[in-house]
Design a protein around this motif. Structure first.
Motif, PDB file in Angstrom:
ATOM      1  N   LEU A   1       0.833  -1.095   0.051  1.00 36.03           N
ATOM      2  CA  LEU A   1      -0.001  -0.108   0.005  1.00 36.03           C
ATOM      3  C   LEU A   1       0.913   1.285  -0.056  1.00 36.03           C
ATOM      4  CD1 LEU A   1      -2.763  -0.980   2.539  1.00 36.03           C
ATOM      5  CD2 LEU A   1      -2.963  -0.941   0.199  1.00 36.03           C
ATOM      6  N   GLN A   2       2.177   1.275   0.577  1.00 34.71           N
ATOM      7  CA  GLN A   2       2.997   2.329   0.737  1.00 34.71           C
ATOM      8  C   GLN A   2       3.386   2.932  -1.038  1.00 34.71           C
ATOM      9  OE1 GLN A   2       4.003   4.275   3.131  1.00 34.71           O
ATOM     10  NE2 GLN A   2       2.979   3.389   4.504  1.00 34.71           N
ATOM     11  N   LEU A   3       3.265   1.811  -1.693  1.00 33.77           N
ATOM     12  CA  LEU A   3       3.694   2.081  -3.111  1.00 33.77           C
ATOM     13  C   LEU A   3       2.518   3.179  -3.751  1.00 33.77           C
ATOM     14  CD1 LEU A   3       4.519  -1.381  -4.228  1.00 33.77           C
ATOM     15  CD2 LEU A   3       6.118   0.502  -3.452  1.00 33.77           C
ATOM     16  N   PHE A   4       1.495   3.301  -3.161  1.00 30.83           N
ATOM     17  CA  PHE A   4       0.294   4.080  -3.633  1.00 30.83           C
ATOM     18  C   PHE A   4       0.282   5.204  -2.799  1.00 30.83           C
ATOM     19  CE2 PHE A   4      -0.217  -0.336  -5.302  1.00 30.83           C
ATOM     20  CZ  PHE A   4      -0.376   0.067  -6.873  1.00 30.83           C
ATOM     21  N   SER A   5       0.951   5.440  -1.973  1.00 27.70           N
ATOM     22  CA  SER A   5       0.945   6.688  -1.019  1.00 27.70           C
ATOM     23  C   SER A   5       1.295   8.060  -2.127  1.00 27.70           C
ATOM     24  CB  SER A   5       2.105   6.785  -0.181  1.00 27.70           C
ATOM     25  OG  SER A   5       3.491   6.982  -0.928  1.00 27.70           O
ATOM     26  N   PRO A   6       0.812   9.211  -1.838  1.00 32.17           N
ATOM     27  CA  PRO A   6       0.917  10.282  -2.576  1.00 32.17           C
ATOM     28  C   PRO A   6       2.372  10.580  -3.265  1.00 32.17           C
ATOM     29  CG  PRO A   6      -0.155  10.923  -0.721  1.00 32.17           C
ATOM     30  CD  PRO A   6       0.308   9.582  -0.505  1.00 32.17           C
ATOM     31  N   THR A   7       3.208  10.240  -2.731  1.00 30.12           N
ATOM     32  CA  THR A   7       4.877  10.512  -3.108  1.00 30.12           C
ATOM     33  C   THR A   7       5.454   9.197  -4.198  1.00 30.12           C
ATOM     34  OG1 THR A   7       5.670   9.328  -1.311  1.00 30.12           O
ATOM     35  CG2 THR A   7       5.631  11.653  -1.208  1.00 30.12           C
ATOM     36  N   LEU A   8       4.359   8.216  -4.025  1.00 21.62           N
ATOM     37  CA  LEU A   8       5.089   7.232  -4.908  1.00 21.62           C
ATOM     38  C   LEU A   8       3.979   6.566  -5.841  1.00 21.62           C
ATOM     39  CD1 LEU A   8       6.913   4.984  -2.425  1.00 21.62           C
ATOM     40  CD2 LEU A   8       8.076   6.278  -3.927  1.00 21.62           C
ATOM     41  N   ARG A   9       2.828   7.133  -5.997  1.00 21.53           N
ATOM     42  CA  ARG A   9       1.646   6.581  -6.625  1.00 21.53           C
ATOM     43  C   ARG A   9       1.980   6.756  -8.148  1.00 21.53           C
ATOM     44  NH1 ARG A   9      -1.979   9.766  -5.491  1.00 21.53           N
ATOM     45  NH2 ARG A   9      -2.722   8.953  -3.405  1.00 21.53           N
ATOM     46  N   ARG A  10       2.429   8.053  -8.623  1.00 22.45           N
ATOM     47  CA  ARG A  10       2.505   8.262 -10.042  1.00 22.45           C
ATOM     48  C   ARG A  10       3.716   7.303 -10.425  1.00 22.45           C
ATOM     49  NH1 ARG A  10       1.715  12.602 -13.668  1.00 22.45           N
ATOM     50  NH2 ARG A  10       3.557  12.691 -15.180  1.00 22.45           N
ATOM     51  N   ALA A  11       4.720   7.212  -9.901  1.00 23.96           N
ATOM     52  CA  ALA A  11       5.824   6.564 -10.326  1.00 23.96           C
ATOM     53  C   ALA A  11       5.638   4.937 -10.571  1.00 23.96           C
ATOM     54  CB  ALA A  11       7.051   6.878  -9.467  1.00 23.96           C
ATOM     55  N   THR A  12       4.860   4.665  -9.412  1.00 22.52           N
ATOM     56  CA  THR A  12       4.511   3.085  -9.384  1.00 22.52           C
ATOM     57  C   THR A  12       3.693   2.872 -10.653  1.00 22.52           C
ATOM     58  OG1 THR A  12       4.513   3.017  -7.024  1.00 22.52           O
ATOM     59  CG2 THR A  12       3.013   1.273  -8.141  1.00 22.52           C
ATOM     60  N   LEU A  13       2.633   3.567 -11.004  1.00 25.60           N
ATOM     61  CA  LEU A  13       1.585   3.332 -12.111  1.00 25.60           C
ATOM     62  C   LEU A  13       2.263   3.538 -13.517  1.00 25.60           C
ATOM     63  CD1 LEU A  13      -1.580   5.224 -10.675  1.00 25.60           C
ATOM     64  CD2 LEU A  13      -1.386   2.905 -10.927  1.00 25.60           C
ATOM     65  N   LEU A  14       3.154   4.410 -13.764  1.00 25.40           N
ATOM     66  CA  LEU A  14       3.605   4.770 -14.943  1.00 25.40           C
ATOM     67  C   LEU A  14       4.804   3.796 -15.281  1.00 25.40           C
ATOM     68  CD1 LEU A  14       4.088   8.722 -14.964  1.00 25.40           C
ATOM     69  CD2 LEU A  14       2.806   7.308 -16.365  1.00 25.40           C
ATOM     70  N   LEU A  15       5.721   3.196 -13.934  1.00 29.18           N
ATOM     71  CA  LEU A  15       6.458   2.181 -14.360  1.00 29.18           C
ATOM     72  C   LEU A  15       6.081   0.925 -14.481  1.00 29.18           C
ATOM     73  CD1 LEU A  15       9.111   3.441 -11.563  1.00 29.18           C
ATOM     74  CD2 LEU A  15       9.467   3.256 -14.044  1.00 29.18           C
ATOM     75  N   THR A  16       4.817   0.514 -13.995  1.00 32.89           N
ATOM     76  CA  THR A  16       4.135  -0.624 -14.205  1.00 32.89           C
ATOM     77  C   THR A  16       3.525  -0.807 -15.488  1.00 32.89           C
ATOM     78  OG1 THR A  16       3.294  -0.744 -11.987  1.00 32.89           O
ATOM     79  CG2 THR A  16       2.297  -2.168 -13.145  1.00 32.89           C
ATOM     80  N   ALA A  17       2.951   0.443 -15.898  1.00 35.54           N
ATOM     81  CA  ALA A  17       2.467   0.260 -17.267  1.00 35.54           C
ATOM     82  C   ALA A  17       3.831   0.124 -18.171  1.00 35.54           C
ATOM     83  CB  ALA A  17       1.649   1.752 -17.639  1.00 35.54           C
ATOM     84  N   SER A  18       4.555   0.982 -18.113  1.00 35.52           N
ATOM     85  CA  SER A  18       5.744   0.822 -19.025  1.00 35.52           C
ATOM     86  C   SER A  18       6.232  -0.462 -19.054  1.00 35.52           C
ATOM     87  CB  SER A  18       6.894   1.754 -18.735  1.00 35.52           C
ATOM     88  OG  SER A  18       8.090   2.007 -19.593  1.00 35.52           O
ATOM     89  N   TYR A  19       6.866  -1.223 -18.120  1.00 34.34           N
ATOM     90  CA  TYR A  19       7.193  -2.501 -17.962  1.00 34.34           C
ATOM     91  C   TYR A  19       6.221  -3.495 -18.502  1.00 34.34           C
ATOM     92  CZ  TYR A  19       9.880  -6.559 -15.955  1.00 34.34           C
ATOM     93  OH  TYR A  19      10.272  -7.533 -15.754  1.00 34.34           O
ATOM     94  N   PHE A  20       4.870  -3.330 -18.359  1.00 34.86           N
ATOM     95  CA  PHE A  20       3.963  -4.263 -18.797  1.00 34.86           C
ATOM     96  C   PHE A  20       3.938  -4.402 -20.189  1.00 34.86           C
ATOM     97  CE2 PHE A  20      -0.192  -5.727 -20.205  1.00 34.86           C
ATOM     98  CZ  PHE A  20      -0.526  -6.669 -19.607  1.00 34.86           C
ATOM     99  N   ALA A  21       4.094  -3.086 -21.027  1.00 33.70           N
ATOM    100  CA  ALA A  21       4.000  -2.902 -22.382  1.00 33.70           C
ATOM    101  C   ALA A  21       5.301  -3.392 -23.038  1.00 33.70           C
ATOM    102  CB  ALA A  21       3.666  -1.293 -22.756  1.00 33.70           C
TER     103      ALA A  21
END
Length: 484
Positions: A285-305
C-alpha cells in the motif's frame, strides 16, 4: 596562555568537525550538518548505510554484486529453457501453436505471482533467505519438468518454477541497489540485469548441443543441476543487505549488521543509530502513497507494455525459425544470437548510464525495440540474416528492460524496494505472459508473421510513451539520506 591554547584547540576541533560533517552530508549547510551530528554534546552514531553509499566499493561488495549477476543469469536460462525445448515438445506431443503459447506463458504467470509475494516477503523477512528459497524452488521445478508426460503437467511445473524465478529477480534487484555506492548504483543494477541474457547465451549454447545429441528434457536436467549447485555458493558468500537490516532492526540487530558489514569488507559499528522517525511498514500500500503513486503506475504500465514485446521475440523465435524449415538446433542458435545482442545492449546501456540519464537511454532503447521487432517480422532470406535481425531486436529490447530495472531501483526507498520491484515485475509479467499467448492466438487465426510482429512491437512504443510522463530524474532513495 593555557586558556588561549585550549580555546584554539577547541576551535580547531570544531572546524574539523564541521568539515567532516559537511563532507558526509553535502548541501545541508556547514553548521547545520555539524549541529545535527552533535546530540546533547554526544557524537551521533555512524549510520552504515551512509558509509556504504559514500565510500568506494570494496572487493567484497563487487563480489556480492557479481554473485547477484550470476543468479540473474540462472533466471535467464531457467525462463528461456522452455523456448529451447519448445520445438521438441511440439513435435513429441503434436500440439498446435495456440497450445504451445499457453505452455510458454506458464512460468511467466508464476513469475508474476512470485514477484509480488516473495518481493514483499523480502522486505519483511530479508533478501538473503528469500534468494535461498527461490533457488530451491527453481531447482525443484526444473527437475520436475523432466518428468512431465503431457501439456498439463508441464504447465503446472513451469508455473511452480516461475514462482521462484519471479521472487529471485525482485530480491536481486534490491540487493544490488543496496550493496552499491551512490556512484556505481545505476551501473551495478544495469550489469545485474545484463546477467539475464548472459545466462541465456551461455546456457543456450549448451542447450543447443544437448538438443543435437539428446532430447528436450536434457535442457531441464542441465538447468536443475546448475541451479541447485548455486545454493551452497549463495549460502556461504551472499551476506544480507545492510540497508534491510537497518530498516527491519531484527533481534540481535547489531550483531547481524556487523556480520553483513564484514561480509562486504567494511569495519563493524559499535552501536546502531537511533531512528529519527517512525519506521515505514513494508506494505504494498505504501507504493500508492501520494509520493510514490505516479511513479508506481507509470513504471508498471511501461514494464507491462515493453515486456510483452520482449517476451514475444524471445519465446517465439525458435518456433518461428523451425516453421521456416530450419532444424531445432539452428533455431536455438538464432535465439542465442538474440540474447547475445541483449547482453551487448545491456552492457552498452550500463556504460552510457555514467554520462547520460537512464530514463533517456531507456526511451531510446524502447523505440529501437519497436522498429527491430517489426523488422524481424518481415522475414529474412537466410539464417545469418535471421540471426542479425534477432540480435538487433534483442539488443534494443533488453537495453530497455535493463534501463527500467535501474529506474525502479532508484525510485523506491529501502523499506519498499523489493515490494516495489516485485509489484511492477509481477503485474508486468502479465504482459510477459500475454505476449506469447496473444501471438499464439493471432497465429491461430492465420494472421501472417509481418502483421503479428507489428502488433507485438507496439508494446515497446507504448512503454516509451509512459516513461516520457515519468517526471524528474530518478534519484536513489535511502532512509539514511532522509534521516541522517
Amino acid at each position: 596562555m593555557s586558556s588561549g591554547i585550549a580555546f584554539a584547540l577547541r576551535g580547531r576541533a570544531l572546524r574539523d568537525e564541521i568539515r567532516e560533517a559537511n563532507a558526509a552530508q553535502p548541501g545541508r549547510g556547514l553548521t547545520q550538518a555539524a549541529t545535527e551530528k552533535r546530540m546533547g554534546g554526544r557524537e551521533m552514531v555512524e549510520d552504515p548505510r551512509v558509509r556504504l553509499a559514500q565510500s568506494p566499493m570494496t572487493m567484497r561488495q563487487i563480489m556480492a554484486v557479481a554473485l547477484c549477476v550470476v543468479l540473474n543469469a540462472l533466471d535467464g536460462f531457467d525462463v528461456l529453457a522452455i523456448s529451447f525445448a519448445s520445438p521438441g515438445i511440439a513435435s513429441e506431443w503434436g500440439i498446435d501453436r495456440a497450445a504451445l503459447g499457453l505452455v510458454l506463458s506458464m512460468e511467466l504467470i508464476g513469475m508474476a505471482v512470485g514477484s509480488i509475494i516473495l518481493g514483499n516477503a523480502a522486505d519483511r523477512l530479508g533478501r538473503r533467505p528469500m534468494i535461498l528459497a527461490c533457488l530451491v524452488i527453481m531447482s525443484i521445478g526444473m527437475w520436475l519438468a523432466t518428468l512431465a508426460g503431457d501439456v498439463q503437467s508441464l504447465s503446472a511445473y513451469r508455473l511452480f518454477t516461475g514462482f521462484g524465478i519471479g521472487g529471485m529477480l525482485a530480491c536481486t534487484n534490491a540487493m544490488v541497489a543496496e550493496y552499491s555506492n551512490d556512484r556505481a548504483r545505476n551501473l551495478a543494477v544495469a550489469i545485474m540485469a545484463a546477467g539475464y541474457p548472459m545466462g541465456v547465451v551461455i546456457g543456450g549454447t549448451v542447450a543447443s548441443g544437448l538438443l543435437e545429441s539428446g532430447g528436450w528434457r536434457d535442457v531441464f536436467h542441465f538447468g536443475a543441476v546448475v541451479t541447485a549447485a548455486f545454493f551452497p555458493i549463495a549460502w556461504f558468500l551472499l551476506p544480507e543487505s545492510v540497508g534491510y537490516l537497518m530498516q527491519a532492526r531484527p533481534k540481535n540487530a547489531l550483531q547481524k549488521i556487523n556480520r553483513a558489514l564484514r561480509g562486504v569488507g567494511h569495519k563493524a559499528i559499535h552501536a546502531i543509530p537511533e531512528r529519527e522517525s517512525a519506521p515505514i511498514t513494508a506494505s504494498p500500500l505504501q507504493l500508492f502513497s501520494p509520493t510514490l503513486r505516479r511513479a508506481t503506475l507509470l513504471l508498471t504500465a511501461s514494464y507491462f507494455a515493453h515486456i510483452m514485446t520482449f517476451y514475444f521475440i524471445l519465446k517465439w523465435i525458435p518456433k518461428i525459425v523451425v516453421d521456416m524449415g530450419y532444424a531445432p538446433a539452428a533455431a536455438g542458435g538464432v535465439l542465442v544470437w538474440a540474447n547475445a545482442g541483449g547482453l551487448l545492449g545491456a552492457l552498452l546501456l550500463s556504460m552510457l548510464s555514467w554520462r547520460i540519464g537512464i530514463r533517456a537511454l531507456a526511451i531510446v532503447a524502447m523505440l529501437g525495440s519497436c522498429i527491430a521487432v517489426a523488422w524481424f517480422g518481415q522475414g529474412q532470406s537466410n539464417l545469418d540474416q535471421l540471426g542479425f535481425v534477432a540480435a538487433t531486436a534483442g539488443f534494443c529490447a533488453n537495453a530497455g528492460v535493463v534501463g527500467l530495472y535501474a529506474i525502479i531501483a532508484a525510485t523506491f526507498p529501502t523499506e519498499v524496494r523489493a515490494s516495489g520491484t516485485g509489484l511492477i515485475i509481477g503485474i508486468g509479467r502479465g504482459g510477459a505472459a500475454l505476449g506469447p499467448i496473444a501471438a499464439g492466438l493471432l497465429f491461430s487465426f492465420d494472421i501472417g508473421l509481418p502483421i503479428v510482429a507489428g502488433i507485438m512491437a507496439a508494446g515497446s512504443l507504448c512503454a516509451a510513451i509512459a516513461l516520457l510522463f515519468l517526471s524528474g530524474r530518478a534519484k536513489f532513495h535511502s532512509r539514511a539520506e532522509e534521516t541522517a
